[in-house]
Design a protein around this motif. Sequence first.
Motif, PDB file in Angstrom:
ATOM      1  N   TRP A  44       0.818  -1.203   0.000  1.00 47.71           N
ATOM      2  CA  TRP A  44       0.000   0.000   0.000  1.00 47.71           C
ATOM      3  C   TRP A  44       0.861   1.265   0.000  1.00 47.71           C
ATOM      4  O   TRP A  44       0.619   2.201  -0.758  1.00 47.71           O
ATOM      5  CB  TRP A  44      -0.933  -0.008   1.206  1.00 47.71           C
ATOM      6  N   LEU A  45       1.896   1.292   0.840  1.00 46.02           N
ATOM      7  CA  LEU A  45       2.761   2.468   0.910  1.00 46.02           C
ATOM      8  C   LEU A  45       3.555   2.676  -0.376  1.00 46.02           C
ATOM      9  O   LEU A  45       3.712   3.812  -0.837  1.00 46.02           O
ATOM     10  CB  LEU A  45       3.710   2.348   2.101  1.00 46.02           C
ATOM     11  N   LEU A 110       4.600  -3.434  11.733  1.00 47.17           N
ATOM     12  CA  LEU A 110       3.752  -2.269  11.483  1.00 47.17           C
ATOM     13  C   LEU A 110       4.520  -0.958  11.336  1.00 47.17           C
ATOM     14  O   LEU A 110       3.974   0.014  10.819  1.00 47.17           O
ATOM     15  CB  LEU A 110       2.706  -2.140  12.593  1.00 47.17           C
ATOM     16  N   THR A 111       5.775  -0.897  11.776  1.00 41.91           N
ATOM     17  CA  THR A 111       6.518   0.361  11.676  1.00 41.91           C
ATOM     18  C   THR A 111       7.598   0.361  10.594  1.00 41.91           C
ATOM     19  O   THR A 111       7.875   1.416  10.017  1.00 41.91           O
ATOM     20  CB  THR A 111       7.191   0.718  13.014  1.00 41.91           C
ATOM     21  N   LEU A 112       8.204  -0.782  10.316  1.00 40.97           N
ATOM     22  CA  LEU A 112       9.291  -0.811   9.337  1.00 40.97           C
ATOM     23  C   LEU A 112       8.877  -0.350   7.934  1.00 40.97           C
ATOM     24  O   LEU A 112       9.650   0.379   7.298  1.00 40.97           O
ATOM     25  CB  LEU A 112       9.934  -2.187   9.285  1.00 40.97           C
ATOM     26  N   PRO A 113       7.697  -0.720   7.423  1.00 44.56           N
ATOM     27  CA  PRO A 113       7.343  -0.195   6.094  1.00 44.56           C
ATOM     28  C   PRO A 113       7.275   1.332   6.059  1.00 44.56           C
ATOM     29  O   PRO A 113       7.733   1.945   5.094  1.00 44.56           O
ATOM     30  CB  PRO A 113       5.967  -0.816   5.816  1.00 44.56           C
ATOM     31  N   PHE A 114       6.744   1.950   7.107  1.00 42.18           N
ATOM     32  CA  PHE A 114       6.682   3.410   7.145  1.00 42.18           C
ATOM     33  C   PHE A 114       8.080   4.009   7.180  1.00 42.18           C
ATOM     34  O   PHE A 114       8.364   4.982   6.486  1.00 42.18           O
ATOM     35  CB  PHE A 114       5.893   3.893   8.368  1.00 42.18           C
ATOM     36  N   LEU A 115       8.960   3.436   7.985  1.00 40.18           N
ATOM     37  CA  LEU A 115      10.311   3.973   8.120  1.00 40.18           C
ATOM     38  C   LEU A 115      11.097   3.867   6.820  1.00 40.18           C
ATOM     39  O   LEU A 115      11.731   4.828   6.387  1.00 40.18           O
ATOM     40  CB  LEU A 115      11.058   3.263   9.249  1.00 40.18           C
ATOM     41  N   TRP A 116      11.063   2.704   6.186  1.00 45.26           N
ATOM     42  CA  TRP A 116      11.914   2.564   5.010  1.00 45.26           C
ATOM     43  C   TRP A 116      11.319   3.250   3.797  1.00 45.26           C
ATOM     44  O   TRP A 116      12.067   3.770   2.965  1.00 45.26           O
ATOM     45  CB  TRP A 116      12.294   1.117   4.769  1.00 45.26           C
ATOM     46  N   VAL A 117      10.001   3.299   3.644  1.00 48.10           N
ATOM     47  CA  VAL A 117       9.426   4.006   2.496  1.00 48.10           C
ATOM     48  C   VAL A 117       9.647   5.509   2.640  1.00 48.10           C
ATOM     49  O   VAL A 117       9.993   6.183   1.670  1.00 48.10           O
ATOM     50  CB  VAL A 117       7.931   3.656   2.314  1.00 48.10           C
ATOM     51  N   SER A 118       9.475   6.032   3.855  1.00 49.81           N
ATOM     52  CA  SER A 118       9.745   7.465   4.038  1.00 49.81           C
ATOM     53  C   SER A 118      11.228   7.766   3.849  1.00 49.81           C
ATOM     54  O   SER A 118      11.589   8.798   3.275  1.00 49.81           O
ATOM     55  CB  SER A 118       9.270   7.929   5.408  1.00 49.81           C
ATOM     56  N   ALA A 122      12.805  10.208   0.957  1.00 50.43           N
ATOM     57  CA  ALA A 122      13.734  11.282   1.293  1.00 50.43           C
ATOM     58  C   ALA A 122      15.035  11.137   0.501  1.00 50.43           C
ATOM     59  O   ALA A 122      15.593  12.128   0.015  1.00 50.43           O
ATOM     60  CB  ALA A 122      14.018  11.289   2.791  1.00 50.43           C
ATOM     61  N   ALA A 123      15.517   9.908   0.350  1.00 52.52           N
ATOM     62  CA  ALA A 123      16.744   9.678  -0.413  1.00 52.52           C
ATOM     63  C   ALA A 123      16.533  10.010  -1.886  1.00 52.52           C
ATOM     64  O   ALA A 123      17.414  10.594  -2.536  1.00 52.52           O
ATOM     65  CB  ALA A 123      17.195   8.233  -0.259  1.00 52.52           C
ATOM     66  N   THR A 124      15.368   9.659  -2.413  1.00 46.23           N
ATOM     67  CA  THR A 124      15.061   9.976  -3.812  1.00 46.23           C
ATOM     68  C   THR A 124      15.020  11.485  -4.026  1.00 46.23           C
ATOM     69  O   THR A 124      15.546  11.993  -5.021  1.00 46.23           O
ATOM     70  CB  THR A 124      13.718   9.341  -4.211  1.00 46.23           C
ATOM     71  N   ASP A 125      14.401  12.196  -3.096  1.00 48.69           N
ATOM     72  CA  ASP A 125      14.350  13.655  -3.201  1.00 48.69           C
ATOM     73  C   ASP A 125      15.742  14.274  -3.097  1.00 48.69           C
ATOM     74  O   ASP A 125      16.058  15.225  -3.811  1.00 48.69           O
ATOM     75  CB  ASP A 125      13.440  14.243  -2.116  1.00 48.69           C
ATOM     76  N   ALA A 126      16.588  13.714  -2.203  1.00 45.27           N
ATOM     77  CA  ALA A 126      17.933  14.244  -2.052  1.00 45.27           C
ATOM     78  C   ALA A 126      18.773  13.998  -3.306  1.00 45.27           C
ATOM     79  O   ALA A 126      19.527  14.870  -3.746  1.00 45.27           O
ATOM     80  CB  ALA A 126      18.613  13.607  -0.841  1.00 45.27           C
ATOM     81  N   ILE A 127      18.619  12.826  -3.899  1.00 42.58           N
ATOM     82  CA  ILE A 127      19.369  12.516  -5.124  1.00 42.58           C
ATOM     83  C   ILE A 127      18.900  13.412  -6.265  1.00 42.58           C
ATOM     84  O   ILE A 127      19.712  13.901  -7.067  1.00 42.58           O
ATOM     85  CB  ILE A 127      19.225  11.019  -5.470  1.00 42.58           C
ATOM     86  N   ALA A 128      17.599  13.646  -6.341  1.00 41.32           N
ATOM     87  CA  ALA A 128      17.067  14.524  -7.389  1.00 41.32           C
ATOM     88  C   ALA A 128      17.557  15.959  -7.194  1.00 41.32           C
ATOM     89  O   ALA A 128      17.852  16.663  -8.171  1.00 41.32           O
ATOM     90  CB  ALA A 128      15.539  14.491  -7.383  1.00 41.32           C
ATOM     91  N   ALA A 129      17.682  16.417  -5.940  1.00 47.49           N
ATOM     92  CA  ALA A 129      18.171  17.770  -5.677  1.00 47.49           C
ATOM     93  C   ALA A 129      19.648  17.889  -6.030  1.00 47.49           C
ATOM     94  O   ALA A 129      20.095  18.921  -6.528  1.00 47.49           O
ATOM     95  CB  ALA A 129      17.948  18.124  -4.217  1.00 47.49           C
ATOM     96  N   ILE A 130      20.426  16.828  -5.769  1.00 49.91           N
ATOM     97  CA  ILE A 130      21.847  16.869  -6.103  1.00 49.91           C
ATOM     98  C   ILE A 130      22.043  16.824  -7.612  1.00 49.91           C
ATOM     99  O   ILE A 130      22.943  17.488  -8.158  1.00 49.91           O
ATOM    100  CB  ILE A 130      22.575  15.687  -5.421  1.00 49.91           C
ATOM    101  N   ALA A 131      21.195  16.074  -8.300  1.00 52.51           N
ATOM    102  CA  ALA A 131      21.325  15.945  -9.755  1.00 52.51           C
ATOM    103  C   ALA A 131      21.002  17.216 -10.497  1.00 52.51           C
ATOM    104  O   ALA A 131      21.439  17.412 -11.623  1.00 52.51           O
ATOM    105  CB  ALA A 131      20.447  14.811 -10.246  1.00 52.51           C
ATOM    106  N   ARG A 132      20.270  18.122  -9.883  1.00 54.35           N
ATOM    107  CA  ARG A 132      19.904  19.364 -10.570  1.00 54.35           C
ATOM    108  C   ARG A 132      21.023  20.299 -10.674  1.00 54.35           C
ATOM    109  O   ARG A 132      21.942  20.625 -10.333  1.00 54.35           O
ATOM    110  CB  ARG A 132      18.773  20.069  -9.823  1.00 54.35           C
TER     111      ARG A 132
END
Length: 132
Positions: A44-45, A110-118, A122-132
């Motif tokens: 779902w996440l 119940l908590t690990l999916p939230f932690l790793w997807v978030s 965040a890592a995807t956003d950081a990589i996209a910001a560095i790539a710009r």
Amino acid sequence: MASTFGPRLWRRSSASVPPARSLGRRMTVHAAAALIAFAALQIWLVTSAVAAGAPSVLILVALIMLLALGVPTARMTERRWYHLSRQALASWGLHARFRRDVRRLWIAALTLPFLWVSGAMAATDAIAAIAR
């Protein structure tokens, strides 16, 4: 005059310890249910994250995470309690450890999916910001 029907209500005997043999089967049920909940929550996440604009590679990573972390952990916990319930004598300490392990299993499921997807978002956003 002695009663033939067992102890009376006001003279109850102390509570006996439940059998240890049932703990292995009960942990099997908990591990299977926690694994299903972990997988459903993760699916779902991840689908929500992909719909929000995350890369579709995240689906593959989610499957790898499920197979690499979730299944072996649940199986290891289940196997440990199966062997422990066959070897150990029933005691309240054993049942307290069982409740603690069940609690840890469900908290992780119940908590690990939230932690790793978030964290992945965040890592995807950081990589996209560095790539710009």
